[in-house]
Write a protein that holds these residues in place. Structure first.
Motif, PDB file in Angstrom:
ATOM      1  N   ASP A  25     -29.251 -16.144 -11.128  1.00  0.00           N
ATOM      2  CA  ASP A  25     -28.468 -17.303 -11.570  1.00  0.00           C
ATOM      3  C   ASP A  25     -28.540 -18.486 -10.611  1.00  0.00           C
ATOM      4  O   ASP A  25     -27.982 -19.548 -10.902  1.00  0.00           O
ATOM      5  CB  ASP A  25     -26.986 -16.918 -11.727  1.00  0.00           C
ATOM      6  N   ASP A  27     -30.627 -20.876  -9.612  1.00  0.00           N
ATOM      7  CA  ASP A  27     -31.059 -22.211 -10.025  1.00  0.00           C
ATOM      8  C   ASP A  27     -30.027 -22.885 -10.918  1.00  0.00           C
ATOM      9  O   ASP A  27     -29.739 -24.078 -10.753  1.00  0.00           O
ATOM     10  CB  ASP A  27     -32.411 -22.151 -10.738  1.00  0.00           C
ATOM     11  N   ASP A  28     -29.461 -22.129 -11.851  1.00  0.00           N
ATOM     12  CA  ASP A  28     -28.436 -22.691 -12.738  1.00  0.00           C
ATOM     13  C   ASP A  28     -27.183 -23.072 -11.958  1.00  0.00           C
ATOM     14  O   ASP A  28     -26.600 -24.141 -12.184  1.00  0.00           O
ATOM     15  CB  ASP A  28     -28.064 -21.690 -13.836  1.00  0.00           C
ATOM     16  N   GLN A  76     -22.118 -18.090 -19.243  1.00  0.00           N
ATOM     17  CA  GLN A  76     -23.496 -18.145 -19.714  1.00  0.00           C
ATOM     18  C   GLN A  76     -23.536 -18.518 -21.188  1.00  0.00           C
ATOM     19  O   GLN A  76     -22.817 -17.930 -21.998  1.00  0.00           O
ATOM     20  CB  GLN A  76     -24.156 -16.782 -19.520  1.00  0.00           C
ATOM     21  N   ASN A  80     -29.068 -19.679 -25.027  1.00  0.00           N
ATOM     22  CA  ASN A  80     -30.281 -19.739 -24.210  1.00  0.00           C
ATOM     23  C   ASN A  80     -30.178 -19.003 -22.870  1.00  0.00           C
ATOM     24  O   ASN A  80     -31.128 -19.018 -22.100  1.00  0.00           O
ATOM     25  CB  ASN A  80     -30.702 -21.195 -23.979  1.00  0.00           C
ATOM     26  N   ARG A  82     -28.462 -19.735 -20.229  1.00  0.00           N
ATOM     27  CA  ARG A  82     -28.241 -20.594 -19.066  1.00  0.00           C
ATOM     28  C   ARG A  82     -26.794 -20.492 -18.591  1.00  0.00           C
ATOM     29  O   ARG A  82     -25.858 -20.496 -19.388  1.00  0.00           O
ATOM     30  CB  ARG A  82     -28.560 -22.038 -19.421  1.00  0.00           C
ATOM     31  N   ILE A  84     -23.750 -22.255 -17.087  1.00  0.00           N
ATOM     32  CA  ILE A  84     -23.330 -23.658 -17.061  1.00  0.00           C
ATOM     33  C   ILE A  84     -22.058 -23.880 -16.251  1.00  0.00           C
ATOM     34  O   ILE A  84     -21.593 -25.009 -16.131  1.00  0.00           O
ATOM     35  CB  ILE A  84     -23.138 -24.195 -18.489  1.00  0.00           C
TER      36      ILE A  84
END
Length: 187
Positions: A25, A27-28, A76, A80, A82, A84
């Motif tokens: 996780d 990078d997010d 999440q 997709n 990701r 957030i």
């Protein structure tokens, strides 16, 4: 305390999976934690890559323990995968907890904060059977104040110049909700 028996997460909502963090996780997390708009009213950030990595490693180590007082969940997107933002419930050991959240500014204004926070409140009151949940926010953060009010929390007070942040001393609003208020809320 009900939280000691077993984890009450992950939680699936209409658009989100609230789950423990994973090493992948980073990078997010860094994308929202390094964003000036996202952290404008936070006591931390904007993060450097090193700070985001250190914070994630600390969170992963904390997740190895159960029971634990602070439960930090990644928010999440189901569509997709990701991450957030995140939502946190910090148990006080006396049938209460504080609620916290952060969402990347790219996802503001579409209800993700409300969706995640109301799901965690449902777990706090319906599963953990807590008596009281409270939250604080920078008094200048009108969007967060509106979110807390939409959740049914009432403002109990304002602590004047109680926290030093990047731009000086801030006032902090204190909001709370009792279990019996949660149980009789409309809708």
């Amino acid at each position: 305390m009900a939280s000691a028996s077993m984890p009450w997460f992950p939680i699936r909502t209409a658009r989100l999976l609230l789950r423990e963090f994973h090493a992948g996780d980073l990078d997010d997390i860094h994308a929202y934690a390094s964003d000036q708009n996202t952290v404008r009213y936070m006591e931390w950030g904007p993060n450097t890559p090193e700070v985001s990595s250190q914070r994630l490693h600390l969170t992963l180590a904390e997740q190895e323990q159960w029971p634990r007082r602070d439960v930090n969940l990644a928010a999440q997107l189901l569509e997709n995968g990701r991450v957030i933002g995140s939502v946190r419930l910090g148990l006080d050991g006396q049938d209460g907890a504080d609620l916290g959240y952060v969402f990347g500014s790219s996802w503001w204004g579409v209800g993700y904060g409300y969706e995640a926070a109301s799901a965690v409140l449902a777990a706090a009151f319906d599963t953990l059977e807590l008596h009281r949940v409270w939250a604080t926010c920078d008094a200048r953060n009108a969007a967060s104040v509106r979110l807390l009010e939409k959740l049914g929390m009432r403002q109990e007070g304002t602590m004047l110049r109680d926290r030093k942040v990047r731009d000086g001393w801030r006032d902090t609003g204190l909001f709370a909700l009792l279990n019996d208020e949660w149980q009789v809320r409309p809708g």
